[in-house]
Design an enzyme around this catalytic site. Sequence first.
Site, short mmCIF file in Angstrom:
data_model
loop_
_atom_site.label_atom_id
_atom_site.label_comp_id
_atom_site.label_asym_id
_atom_site.label_seq_id
_atom_site.Cartn_x
_atom_site.Cartn_y
_atom_site.Cartn_z
N LYS A 100 0.79 -1.23 0.00
CA LYS A 100 0.00 0.00 0.00
C LYS A 100 0.83 1.29 0.00
O LYS A 100 0.41 2.31 -0.52
CB LYS A 100 -0.93 0.02 1.22
N GLU A 122 -9.77 5.82 3.47
CA GLU A 122 -10.60 4.80 4.10
C GLU A 122 -9.72 3.59 4.29
O GLU A 122 -8.73 3.41 3.59
CB GLU A 122 -11.79 4.47 3.20
N SER A 389 1.92 -9.75 -0.81
CA SER A 389 1.53 -8.34 -0.74
C SER A 389 1.74 -7.71 0.63
O SER A 389 1.89 -6.49 0.75
CB SER A 389 0.07 -8.18 -1.16
#
Length: 407
Positions: A100, A122, A389
């Site tokens: 991210k 969010e 990830s």
Amino acid sequence: MSAKGAPAVDRFSLPDPCGHFGPYGGVFVPETLMAALDELHAVYSAARVDPGFQSELRRHLSEFAGRPTPLYFAERLTRHCGGAKLYFKREDLLHTGAHKINNAIGQALLAMRMGKKRIIAETGAGQHGVATAAVCAKFGLECVVYMGAVDMERQALNVFRMRLMGAQVRSVDAGQRTLKEAINEAMRDWVTNVRTTHYILGTAYGARPYPEMVREFHRVIGIEAREQILAREGRLPDELVACVGGGSNAIGLFFEFLEEPGVRMTGVEAGGRGIRRGEHAARFAGGKLGVLQGCKTFILQDPDGQIEATHSVSAGLDYAAVGPEHAYYRDLGRIEYAYATDDEVLEAFQLCSRLEGIIPALESTHAIVHALKRARALPADKVIIVNLSGRGDKDVQEVAKLIGGKP
Ligand SMILES: *Cc1c(COP(=O)(O)O)cnc(C)c1O
């Protein structure tokens, strides 16, 4: 579909100027957001070809996030399966624990270019919120993160992390009290404060330019992986596997290989407790065309078009819709989709921890489940890359509860 049958793809032709990936994508937002989205599109399009922006982005990705991430040969898991070689692309080693941060840094730089000093975001699992809080602290930006009340409870540690880094975390109590409702609140805030505020969306989803822009910020994953596997194996991989929530880590890895017909790609969704209404989040195993939160795509919905409740052991995959670029490549047959169930994920989570000394995020473990099946089915001269990830530190408490405290 066999890899040899992979259709011809022109990956840069998408999206079209209006944000469409074939019938998917587009811009479905309140009128008040149109100007902000157009501004973002213009600023992003300029930054994309600006060497100054790109070198600044590269510097932060290296110094702050920790790129490049290694490509790791999972030797004991490979031996355990007795088939194809398994490699992990180690996005779990990035600062804040997941891919991210690639996108959060990129969008924060764009916000500053637009003169916006207030950031909203969010978050579901909390990973995107943590990444956003970190970049806001680093760049001195105000940060508000919306999070469903249920997720705040499931991911209490991430809530504390965000607050430590100066972010305000706002609890959302509507509906299922998870990611979908948090996105609604973030959109509402954005409509109200659009002149001072940039919305850092956390996945390859939403209205133009988000799906394309987020993909571009994660493309570095595939660019690095391609170089690394060529250096290590002297050839391209046979298969790529990544989990798919909104779809950002998957498209980030896949994009660089889309035009290579010999590379098979599989996105893995959350099969939850099985493919029954309300029990999973596998949009391609029961979803239908619809519009949700900015774009047209595959969505889990009931016969009246109401959004279906979803379930997954991993909060980060627990969303009713999937990024429009994935829907497009699925129609084309270029990317295949599978799902992993909660039970399979809990087992692979423990197996990977025990055999590799790597505790994977529950999201990433969905990809591992599928990769283990493929490794068993393929001969030893084949190569599979799994996108790891994120790391599983955030999940150990939940897993301990689910498996009764004893591995
Ligand atoms: C958020 C998250 C995902 C799901 O998001 P995508 O946009 O589909 O990548 C997957 N893995 C981890 C570790 C995450 O934090």
